[in-house]
Scaffold this active site. Structure first.
Site, PDB file in Angstrom:
ATOM      1  N   HIS A  86       0.823  -1.208   0.000  1.00  0.00           N
ATOM      2  CA  HIS A  86       0.000   0.000   0.000  1.00  0.00           C
ATOM      3  C   HIS A  86       0.855   1.255   0.000  1.00  0.00           C
ATOM      4  CE1 HIS A  86       1.154  -0.872   4.113  1.00  0.00           C
ATOM      5  NE2 HIS A  86       1.085   0.427   4.334  1.00  0.00           N
ATOM      6  N   HIS A 140       5.163   6.740  -0.856  1.00  0.00           N
ATOM      7  CA  HIS A 140       6.047   5.605  -1.112  1.00  0.00           C
ATOM      8  C   HIS A 140       5.300   4.300  -0.849  1.00  0.00           C
ATOM      9  CE1 HIS A 140       6.202   6.137   3.239  1.00  0.00           C
ATOM     10  NE2 HIS A 140       6.541   4.859   3.331  1.00  0.00           N
TER      11      HIS A 140
END
Lengths: 169, 169
Positions: free
Chosen positions: A34, A115
């Protein structure tokens, strides 16, 4: 209760990320791959409906966009995290700012850097080994972003999805 | 791609179920505790939008309800699964029938029996041991059901949530 907000990229990106997470990320079994939009935060369940209203508003006003993971990067020496970096991260930054406002505003511990973590809690030696072998690798992983998810954490540390929010802008 | 449809009960039920799943369910790390509304099925991604339309319609016409897990039960000798049984399971059966229709119709392998698995793939001896110690225990775990989730399976066997569908009836 502890909540978090994340984007799950398309399956091909999740599968790619998991091939590294399996070895290098102790959170591998706690949550699928995720991009965190809002770090874990404590919230009383009594505020859940208001938070959902806020998130629905953000999603309603957001338009789907595409992002590209173009390289592996790391946060060392801040912390020993290796991640897939996003080339065009402005739409994610905008989304983060909109979400982290009003009833869901919390000050940042770190500057927000979009990120997708593929390794963490590594020793510095291991980090250098792994990052050294990955840093020159050029990636070209595209994913459409047309929703985000509100999650809550269970007692065992894993995360369960409460609701998805689809972009309708 | 492989999809599935499930209900995640409220956190206190998930935490209770995980205390058993951790020991007795090899799927413990692949998906949070859930009631399966539709078993895993293969679907071409090209049909995803139509499936979502179908599920949105079902959710739009469904009303929230409460269920109670009242005892531990098992499917032996059909298979060695131990589960939390639902006292008032008619709303779940109705939901299953509505979901498993139209574009998402598939014939059943087993009769649909709403349940929350807490142990599986056990040897028959282990099943008898565990079930023997749990079968007399009376439970009273309530959870509100006001949504279900469409999930897809990743290469490592874990499940990622694609979308939540909220009841609006």
């Amino acid at each position: 209760m502890k909540y978090g907000i994340a984007i799950f990229p398309q399956k091909h990106v999740q599968d790619f990320a998991n091939s590294y997470r399996k070895r290098y990320d102790p959170h591998y079994t706690l949550i699928p791959p995720h991009i965190t939009l809002k770090e874990a935060f404590e919230m009383d369940e009594a505020n859940l409906d208001k938070a959902v209203d806020h998130l629905e508003k953000v999603a309603r006003e957001s338009q789907p966009f595409e992002i590209c993971f173009h390289k592996v990067s790391c946060f060392h020496p801040t912390n020993n995290v290796i991640y897939l970096a996003v080339k065009n991260d402005q739409p994610l930054r905008t989304l983060h700012e909109k979400i982290n406002s009003g009833i869901l505003y919390h000050p940042h511990r770190y500057p927000f850097t979009p990120h997708l973590t593929i390794g963490q809690n590594m020793s510095t030696d291991e980090l250098h080994d792994v990052y050294g072998s990955l840093r020159m690798r050029s990636l070209n992983l595209h994913t459409e972003v047309d929703r985000f998810h509100l999650l809550y954490q269970l007692e065992n540390g894993s995360w369960s999805v409460y609701q998805s929010f689809l972009f309708k802008g």
